[in-house]
Design a protein around this motif. Sequence first.
Motif, PDB file in Angstrom:
ATOM      1  N   ALA A  64       0.820  -1.216   0.000  1.00  0.00           N
ATOM      2  CA  ALA A  64       0.000   0.000   0.000  1.00  0.00           C
ATOM      3  C   ALA A  64       0.851   1.263   0.000  1.00  0.00           C
ATOM      4  CB  ALA A  64      -0.925   0.003   1.213  1.00  0.00           C
ATOM      5  N   GLY A  65       2.178   1.102   0.094  1.00  0.00           N
ATOM      6  CA  GLY A  65       3.064   2.258   0.066  1.00  0.00           C
ATOM      7  C   GLY A  65       3.132   3.006   1.388  1.00  0.00           C
ATOM      8  N   THR A  66       2.976   2.294   2.481  1.00  0.00           N
ATOM      9  CA  THR A  66       3.047   2.922   3.796  1.00  0.00           C
ATOM     10  C   THR A  66       3.950   2.077   4.690  1.00  0.00           C
ATOM     11  OG1 THR A  66       1.740   3.956   5.556  1.00  0.00           O
ATOM     12  CG2 THR A  66       0.952   1.837   4.730  1.00  0.00           C
ATOM     13  N   THR A  67       3.871   2.290   5.993  1.00  0.00           N
ATOM     14  CA  THR A  67       4.709   1.561   6.943  1.00  0.00           C
ATOM     15  C   THR A  67       3.845   0.804   7.948  1.00  0.00           C
ATOM     16  OG1 THR A  67       4.781   3.430   8.459  1.00  0.00           O
ATOM     17  CG2 THR A  67       6.516   3.315   6.785  1.00  0.00           C
ATOM     18  N   PRO A  68       4.368  -0.293   8.505  1.00  0.00           N
ATOM     19  CA  PRO A  68       3.597  -1.011   9.524  1.00  0.00           C
ATOM     20  C   PRO A  68       3.256  -0.132  10.733  1.00  0.00           C
ATOM     21  CG  PRO A  68       5.370  -2.388   8.727  1.00  0.00           C
ATOM     22  CD  PRO A  68       5.581  -1.017   8.142  1.00  0.00           C
ATOM     23  N   ILE A  69       4.158   0.775  11.123  1.00  0.00           N
ATOM     24  CA  ILE A  69       3.878   1.617  12.286  1.00  0.00           C
ATOM     25  C   ILE A  69       2.672   2.519  12.023  1.00  0.00           C
ATOM     26  CG2 ILE A  69       5.476   3.502  11.741  1.00  0.00           C
ATOM     27  CD1 ILE A  69       4.883   2.051  15.233  1.00  0.00           C
ATOM     28  N   TRP A  70       2.501   2.968  10.776  1.00  0.00           N
ATOM     29  CA  TRP A  70       1.326   3.792  10.470  1.00  0.00           C
ATOM     30  C   TRP A  70       0.058   2.947  10.594  1.00  0.00           C
ATOM     31  CZ3 TRP A  70      -2.625   3.727   6.848  1.00  0.00           C
ATOM     32  CH2 TRP A  70      -3.491   4.818   6.937  1.00  0.00           C
ATOM     33  N   LEU A  71       0.103   1.715  10.123  1.00  0.00           N
ATOM     34  CA  LEU A  71      -1.075   0.855  10.243  1.00  0.00           C
ATOM     35  C   LEU A  71      -1.433   0.614  11.704  1.00  0.00           C
ATOM     36  CD1 LEU A  71      -0.518  -1.833   7.474  1.00  0.00           C
ATOM     37  CD2 LEU A  71      -2.002   0.167   7.417  1.00  0.00           C
ATOM     38  N   MET A  72      -0.415   0.446  12.540  1.00  0.00           N
ATOM     39  CA  MET A  72      -0.671   0.139  13.946  1.00  0.00           C
ATOM     40  C   MET A  72      -1.090   1.363  14.756  1.00  0.00           C
ATOM     41  SD  MET A  72       2.240  -2.698  14.842  1.00  0.00           S
ATOM     42  CE  MET A  72       3.623  -1.711  14.315  1.00  0.00           C
ATOM     43  N   THR A  73      -0.474   2.516  14.486  1.00  0.00           N
ATOM     44  CA  THR A  73      -0.683   3.671  15.370  1.00  0.00           C
ATOM     45  C   THR A  73      -1.244   4.903  14.697  1.00  0.00           C
ATOM     46  OG1 THR A  73       1.530   4.592  15.013  1.00  0.00           O
ATOM     47  CG2 THR A  73       1.294   2.934  16.764  1.00  0.00           C
ATOM     48  N   GLY A  74      -1.142   4.968  13.370  1.00  0.00           N
ATOM     49  CA  GLY A  74      -1.549   6.187  12.673  1.00  0.00           C
ATOM     50  C   GLY A  74      -0.450   7.235  12.658  1.00  0.00           C
ATOM     51  N   TRP A  75       0.721   6.879  13.160  1.00  0.00           N
ATOM     52  CA  TRP A  75       1.854   7.809  13.212  1.00  0.00           C
ATOM     53  C   TRP A  75       2.976   7.253  12.357  1.00  0.00           C
ATOM     54  CZ3 TRP A  75       6.975   7.644  14.221  1.00  0.00           C
ATOM     55  CH2 TRP A  75       7.603   8.862  14.426  1.00  0.00           C
ATOM     56  N   PRO A  76       3.703   8.003  11.632  1.00  0.00           N
ATOM     57  CA  PRO A  76       3.541   9.431  11.378  1.00  0.00           C
ATOM     58  C   PRO A  76       2.508   9.684  10.290  1.00  0.00           C
ATOM     59  CG  PRO A  76       5.508   8.660  10.265  1.00  0.00           C
ATOM     60  CD  PRO A  76       4.934   7.471  11.030  1.00  0.00           C
ATOM     61  N   ALA A  77       1.869  10.802  10.377  1.00  0.00           N
ATOM     62  CA  ALA A  77       0.816  11.152   9.419  1.00  0.00           C
ATOM     63  C   ALA A  77       1.352  11.232   7.994  1.00  0.00           C
ATOM     64  CB  ALA A  77       0.157  12.461   9.818  1.00  0.00           C
ATOM     65  N   ALA A  78       2.643  11.460   7.841  1.00  0.00           N
ATOM     66  CA  ALA A  78       3.244  11.539   6.505  1.00  0.00           C
ATOM     67  C   ALA A  78       3.091  10.237   5.733  1.00  0.00           C
ATOM     68  CB  ALA A  78       4.722  11.903   6.625  1.00  0.00           C
ATOM     69  N   HIS A  79       2.843   9.139   6.432  1.00  0.00           N
ATOM     70  CA  HIS A  79       2.697   7.845   5.768  1.00  0.00           C
ATOM     71  C   HIS A  79       1.243   7.462   5.537  1.00  0.00           C
ATOM     72  CE1 HIS A  79       6.880   6.649   5.590  1.00  0.00           C
ATOM     73  NE2 HIS A  79       7.019   7.253   6.754  1.00  0.00           N
ATOM     74  N   ALA A  80       0.335   8.393   5.788  1.00  0.00           N
ATOM     75  CA  ALA A  80      -1.085   8.115   5.576  1.00  0.00           C
ATOM     76  C   ALA A  80      -1.341   7.812   4.109  1.00  0.00           C
ATOM     77  CB  ALA A  80      -1.931   9.300   6.026  1.00  0.00           C
ATOM     78  N   ILE A  81      -2.262   6.910   3.880  1.00  0.00           N
ATOM     79  CA  ILE A  81      -2.619   6.535   2.515  1.00  0.00           C
ATOM     80  C   ILE A  81      -3.758   7.434   2.048  1.00  0.00           C
ATOM     81  CG2 ILE A  81      -3.563   4.706   1.047  1.00  0.00           C
ATOM     82  CD1 ILE A  81      -2.431   2.723   3.135  1.00  0.00           C
ATOM     83  N   ASN A  82      -3.564   8.059   0.913  1.00  0.00           N
ATOM     84  CA  ASN A  82      -4.657   8.813   0.318  1.00  0.00           C
ATOM     85  C   ASN A  82      -5.400   7.834  -0.579  1.00  0.00           C
ATOM     86  OD1 ASN A  82      -6.363  10.363  -1.247  1.00  0.00           O
ATOM     87  ND2 ASN A  82      -4.981  12.100  -1.262  1.00  0.00           N
ATOM     88  N   ALA A  83      -6.463   7.260  -0.057  1.00  0.00           N
ATOM     89  CA  ALA A  83      -7.185   6.198  -0.760  1.00  0.00           C
ATOM     90  C   ALA A  83      -7.683   6.649  -2.130  1.00  0.00           C
ATOM     91  CB  ALA A  83      -8.353   5.707   0.091  1.00  0.00           C
TER      92      ALA A  83
END
Length: 74
Positions: free
Chosen positions: A47-66
């Motif tokens: 999905a082009g993000t990081t596992p930490i974003w999936l788990m915590t929502g941090w950092p916002a820079a890795h949020a997926i723009n669906a």
Amino acid sequence: MTESMAARVRIALAAAGPNVVPARFREAYQRGGTPTHTHLVAIAAAAGTTPIWLMTGWPAAHAINALENKEPTT
């Protein structure tokens, strides 16, 4: 798994495509099941993000723009 993590996993699954994890796991995760570590890493990478974003929502820079990750409809 928190509801917010479940929501991020569902977004990532939609962005990652259908073949990232086997169908039975995909269905369980879409219902709120907790991903294994291996699947969490695979879903995040696809999905082009990081596992930490999936788990915590941090950092916002890795949020997926669906909307940007959806394939164009014809």
